[in-house]
Design a protein around this motif. Structure first.
Motif, PDB file in Angstrom:
ATOM      1  N   GLY A 203     -11.141   5.404   1.143  1.00 32.38           N
ATOM      2  CA  GLY A 203     -12.264   4.657   0.860  1.00 32.38           C
ATOM      3  C   GLY A 203     -11.879   3.057   0.788  1.00 32.38           C
ATOM      4  O   GLY A 203     -12.598   2.329   1.289  1.00 32.38           O
ATOM      5  N   ARG A 204     -10.587   2.807   0.445  1.00 32.78           N
ATOM      6  CA  ARG A 204     -10.306   1.534   0.163  1.00 32.78           C
ATOM      7  C   ARG A 204     -10.098   0.720   1.595  1.00 32.78           C
ATOM      8  O   ARG A 204     -10.313  -0.612   1.746  1.00 32.78           O
ATOM      9  N   PHE A 205      -9.659   1.458   2.496  1.00 34.54           N
ATOM     10  CA  PHE A 205      -9.577   1.086   3.862  1.00 34.54           C
ATOM     11  C   PHE A 205     -10.866   0.951   4.484  1.00 34.54           C
ATOM     12  O   PHE A 205     -10.902  -0.098   5.270  1.00 34.54           O
TER      13      PHE A 205
ATOM     14  N   SER B 235      -1.932   8.106  -4.401  1.00 32.72           N
ATOM     15  CA  SER B 235      -3.077   8.889  -3.861  1.00 32.72           C
ATOM     16  C   SER B 235      -3.123  10.266  -3.356  1.00 32.72           C
ATOM     17  O   SER B 235      -3.993  11.042  -3.585  1.00 32.72           O
TER      18      SER B 235
ATOM     19  N   TYR C 157     -11.308   8.007  -2.439  1.00 30.03           N
ATOM     20  CA  TYR C 157     -11.283   6.742  -2.301  1.00 30.03           C
ATOM     21  C   TYR C 157     -10.109   5.929  -2.311  1.00 30.03           C
ATOM     22  O   TYR C 157      -9.584   5.063  -1.404  1.00 30.03           O
ATOM     23  N   LEU C 158      -9.181   6.468  -2.897  1.00 29.41           N
ATOM     24  CA  LEU C 158      -7.676   5.852  -3.052  1.00 29.41           C
ATOM     25  C   LEU C 158      -6.928   5.896  -1.609  1.00 29.41           C
ATOM     26  O   LEU C 158      -6.415   5.152  -1.325  1.00 29.41           O
TER      27      LEU C 158
ATOM     28  N   ILE D  75       0.855   2.834  -3.499  1.00 27.40           N
ATOM     29  CA  ILE D  75      -0.702   3.568  -3.582  1.00 27.40           C
ATOM     30  C   ILE D  75      -0.920   4.750  -2.781  1.00 27.40           C
ATOM     31  O   ILE D  75      -1.501   5.827  -3.059  1.00 27.40           O
TER      32      ILE D  75
ATOM     33  N   ASP E  61       0.873  -1.320   0.164  1.00 26.62           N
ATOM     34  CA  ASP E  61       0.020   0.168  -0.150  1.00 26.62           C
ATOM     35  C   ASP E  61       0.857   1.414  -0.044  1.00 26.62           C
ATOM     36  O   ASP E  61       0.324   2.307  -0.129  1.00 26.62           O
TER      37      ASP E  61
ATOM     38  N   GLN F  28     -13.536   0.346   2.939  1.00 19.39           N
ATOM     39  CA  GLN F  28     -14.081  -1.003   2.244  1.00 19.39           C
ATOM     40  C   GLN F  28     -13.558  -2.229   2.802  1.00 19.39           C
ATOM     41  O   GLN F  28     -14.265  -3.245   3.060  1.00 19.39           O
ATOM     42  N   LYS F  29     -12.383  -2.290   3.111  1.00 20.53           N
ATOM     43  CA  LYS F  29     -11.840  -3.655   3.777  1.00 20.53           C
ATOM     44  C   LYS F  29     -12.291  -3.812   5.040  1.00 20.53           C
ATOM     45  O   LYS F  29     -12.444  -4.910   5.541  1.00 20.53           O
TER      46      LYS F  29
END
Length: 184
Positions: free
Chosen positions: A82-84, A42, A78-79, A38, A35, A86-87
Motif C-alpha cells: 500500500g505505501r508504494f 512487513s 499496507y506495509l 521496512i 525501505d 500511495q507513493k
C-alpha cells in the motif's frame, strides 16, 4: 485540466517574481535503501498475521478471534504494498515550481512555499536511472525540547542539474521592506 493543475502557482507569484523551472516527479524509483528494513519487517508482520488468521480459521475459533486478526492483515498489506501505491498516487498529484525567489511544492491539496533566503543547505541524491532528488533537511528544537524535522523535497526529477542551477540562482536576500505596501 492537466494544464490547469500545472498552472497552480500563478496566483502566488509576487511582482517581479518569475518561474525559472517547473516540473513534476518522474515515474520509478519507488524503492529506497531505507525501505529494506521496512520490507523485511512487513513480510514478517504479514506472515505472522496470515498465520494467526489461518490457525484461527482451521481451529474453528469464534468470529471475534477471526476479526481480531483482520486489522493486522490489513496493516501488513499496507506495509508491503500500500505505501508504494500511495507513493505512486501522490506523485501523480505533485508539481514543483522554482522561481527567482521561492520554491513552491503542490502535493495534492497542500501547497508548501519556501523562500530562497530561508533554505537550509541543499542535498542531492542521484538515482541509478539518472534522475535525482533534491532536499533541504532542517531540524530544530521546540521550547519543550522536542526535535522537529522538516524537509522540502523535489523528488525524482529527470533534469536534477537544471533544478539545482535554478535553485542556486535564486535571490538569497529578502526583498527590501517598502513602507508604502503596509505591514503585510
Amino acid at each position: 485540466m492537466q494544464e490547469l493543475r500545472e498552472q497552480f502557482y500563478r496566483p502566488y507569484l509576487t511582482p517581479g517574481e518569475f518561474v525559472v523551472w517547473q516540473g513534476r516527479p518522474e515515474k520509478g524509483n519507488l524503492f529506497m535503501p531505507t525501505d529494506l528494513f521496512i520490507l523485511f519487517f512487513s513480510i514478517f508482520w504479514l506472515g505472522f498475521a496470515l498465520f494467526w488468521e489461518y490457525m484461527a480459521f482451521i481451529g474453528g475459533a469464534p468470529l471475534p478471534f477471526l476479526l481480531f486478526g483482520a486489522p493486522f492483515v490489513l496493516i501488513g498489506l499496507y506495509l508491503l504494498f500500500g505505501r508504494f501505491i500511495q507513493k505512486i498516487w501522490a506523485r501523480k498529484r505533485t508539481f514543483y515550481v522554482v522561481t527567482n525567489r521561492r520554491i513552491l511544492v503542490k502535493a495534492g491539496n497542500k501547497l508548501n512555499i519556501v523562500n530562497g533566503w530561508d533554505l537550509p543547505p541543499m542535498e542531492i541524491k542521484f538515482h541509478n536511472n539518472g534522475n535525482g532528488t533534491i532536499w533541504f533537511p532542517e531540524s530544530y528544537y521546540t521550547s519543550r525540547g522536542s526535535r522537529i524535522s522538516s524537509r522540502v523535497t523535489i523528488e525524482n526529477v529527470a533534469d536534477v542539474a537544471r533544478v539545482q542551477a535554478a535553485i542556486e540562482q535564486m535571490e538569497k536576500e529578502p526583498p527590501a521592506y517598502d513602507e508604502s505596501q503596509g505591514p503585510y
